[in-house]
Design a protein around this motif. Sequence first.
Motif, short mmCIF file in Angstrom:
data_model
loop_
_atom_site.label_atom_id
_atom_site.label_comp_id
_atom_site.label_asym_id
_atom_site.label_seq_id
_atom_site.Cartn_x
_atom_site.Cartn_y
_atom_site.Cartn_z
N ILE A 73 0.84 -1.21 0.00
CA ILE A 73 0.00 0.00 0.00
C ILE A 73 0.87 1.25 0.00
N GLU A 74 2.00 1.20 0.69
CA GLU A 74 2.88 2.37 0.74
C GLU A 74 3.37 2.76 -0.65
N ALA A 75 3.57 1.77 -1.51
CA ALA A 75 4.07 2.05 -2.86
C ALA A 75 3.00 2.66 -3.77
N ILE A 76 1.76 2.66 -3.35
CA ILE A 76 0.67 3.23 -4.14
C ILE A 76 0.60 4.73 -3.90
N PRO A 77 0.54 5.56 -4.92
CA PRO A 77 0.44 7.02 -4.72
C PRO A 77 -0.85 7.40 -4.00
N LEU A 78 -0.83 8.50 -3.27
CA LEU A 78 -2.02 9.00 -2.58
C LEU A 78 -3.16 9.22 -3.58
N ASN A 79 -4.38 8.97 -3.10
CA ASN A 79 -5.62 9.18 -3.88
C ASN A 79 -5.70 8.27 -5.11
N THR A 80 -4.94 7.19 -5.07
CA THR A 80 -4.98 6.21 -6.16
C THR A 80 -5.78 4.99 -5.72
N THR A 81 -6.60 4.48 -6.61
CA THR A 81 -7.43 3.32 -6.27
C THR A 81 -6.67 2.01 -6.53
N PHE A 82 -7.07 1.00 -5.81
CA PHE A 82 -6.57 -0.36 -6.01
C PHE A 82 -7.66 -1.32 -5.57
N ILE A 92 -6.66 3.81 4.25
CA ILE A 92 -7.34 3.64 2.97
C ILE A 92 -8.84 3.85 3.19
N LYS A 93 -9.56 3.95 2.10
CA LYS A 93 -11.02 4.12 2.17
C LYS A 93 -11.67 3.16 1.18
N GLN A 94 -12.75 2.55 1.62
CA GLN A 94 -13.45 1.61 0.74
C GLN A 94 -14.46 2.38 -0.11
N LYS A 95 -14.29 2.32 -1.42
CA LYS A 95 -15.20 3.02 -2.34
C LYS A 95 -16.33 2.11 -2.81
N GLN A 96 -15.98 0.86 -3.09
CA GLN A 96 -16.95 -0.15 -3.47
C GLN A 96 -16.57 -1.44 -2.75
N LYS A 97 -17.32 -2.51 -3.01
CA LYS A 97 -17.10 -3.76 -2.29
C LYS A 97 -15.64 -4.19 -2.29
N ASN A 98 -14.99 -4.19 -3.44
CA ASN A 98 -13.61 -4.64 -3.54
C ASN A 98 -12.68 -3.55 -4.07
N LEU A 99 -13.11 -2.31 -3.98
CA LEU A 99 -12.32 -1.19 -4.49
C LEU A 99 -11.97 -0.25 -3.34
N PHE A 100 -10.68 0.10 -3.25
CA PHE A 100 -10.19 0.96 -2.19
C PHE A 100 -9.39 2.12 -2.78
N ILE A 101 -9.23 3.17 -2.00
CA ILE A 101 -8.40 4.30 -2.41
C ILE A 101 -7.45 4.63 -1.27
N LYS A 102 -6.21 4.91 -1.61
CA LYS A 102 -5.24 5.27 -0.57
C LYS A 102 -5.53 6.69 -0.09
N GLN A 103 -5.71 6.82 1.22
CA GLN A 103 -6.17 8.08 1.79
C GLN A 103 -5.06 8.86 2.51
N SER A 104 -4.12 8.15 3.11
CA SER A 104 -3.03 8.83 3.81
C SER A 104 -1.77 7.96 3.79
N THR A 105 -0.66 8.58 4.14
CA THR A 105 0.61 7.86 4.12
C THR A 105 0.78 6.99 5.38
N ILE A 106 1.63 6.01 5.27
CA ILE A 106 1.94 5.13 6.41
C ILE A 106 3.18 5.68 7.10
N GLU A 107 3.08 5.90 8.39
CA GLU A 107 4.19 6.48 9.14
C GLU A 107 5.16 5.41 9.64
N TRP A 108 6.44 5.65 9.40
CA TRP A 108 7.51 4.78 9.88
C TRP A 108 8.34 5.59 10.87
N SER A 109 8.58 5.02 12.01
CA SER A 109 9.34 5.75 13.04
C SER A 109 10.66 5.03 13.35
#
Length: 395
Positions: free
Chosen positions: A304-313, A360-377
């Motif tokens: 998921i981190e490799a997916i650009p923001l606001n991109t669906t998968f 991420i956010k669920q747009k449809q049953k099996n469709l999601f969109i990346k909503q924010s970045t994953i934080e690594w500390s």
Amino acid sequence: MFVAYDEKGILVNVAEKKWTKQGLVKLRERNNFICPTCSNEVELKIGTIITAHFAHKKLTGCTMKGEAETQYHMKGKIDLFEWLQKQSMITDVQLEPYISTIKQRPDILFSNGDQVVPIEFQCSTIDSNLLIKRSLQYRKLDMKVLWILGAKSLKRTGTMSFQLSPFQWLFARSTNLRDPLTLYSYCSDLKSFIILHSIIPFSPRSAITNHSTYPIHSISYHSLVNQQPNKKTIMAAWIDKIRRFRQKAIRFQSKDTKALNLFLYQAKQLPLTYLPSLAFLPLNSNYLIESPVYVWQGWILLYIEAIPLNTTFTFQDVYYYLAKKVKEGIISIRNLLSVDVHYSFVIKEYLIQLCHFSIIKQKQKNLFIKQSTIEWSRRIEELYSSDANLRNNYD
């Protein structure tokens, strides 16, 4: 075994309470006995320590002899048999009946309404293929066997943690796909059931779980098998488990942990112990994947981190990504007797949970969109704080 035919073809059960030692001695003097399964001669053994039972006189190749029975095992069978006999809603309780159609003899067989239920009390480790075969044979007759583990074999490693072998995992069961697993065990020394419920695996052998002990005569069969799961109470132990994992250097690395550890060092110059808290989510269906929770959840986070923001998968995208790891042998799947569910179910459950964290956010049953970045500390105290905040999503 406790049952055999006498010379008149009458089935004798030496586990019945009517028998005294003197009565058993007279019974042995006056009769010869044959095995109900193979029809070969058996002898009645009477001892001061070992429970009275029948044993084959010679090596016969009887299919029902199975593994040697210990006193612990024999006492447990009698306890369970007598316990079921006293329950009003349970009928036709039989000890060691032979089911000729499948050539098997469960420890106990009884009727529960319109269901016929076999109970197998297993105190020794046997070939897992034999365990699976027995279960499948019962299933042919539309019987759902209840496997009860000998509690002596359970290894408790903490207040709410147990170490479970691959063989012991086979005894775990779930009545509802969305509920965590339950494992039933019985101790014939303590005369008590020890039930592990809300079992959430952290690694292949280590699990966080609630456990309850019930003296056998304090609980009915129906109460036993209808335990209500409560995952909330395990969260403190789960977070403590993550903390101890972060504090301890991983000395032995399996193929799955080694592959992820190497990738993290190359991509982020971080060890496994610095994975984000989101790689440690205690999902009810985590048991479907045998690899450590942080391994398979960690790989999904990296995808998921490799997916650009606001991109669906799609869910299928993530599934095929993880399925490739399974094919490569760096993620292992757990197969259980009582659960016939594909591991893709837990992948979907994990994605839904990431939606609750707004990654991420669920747009449809099996469709999601990346909503924010994953934080690594790189700061361990920040990771501890993030781990503790997981509790807010489960309380």
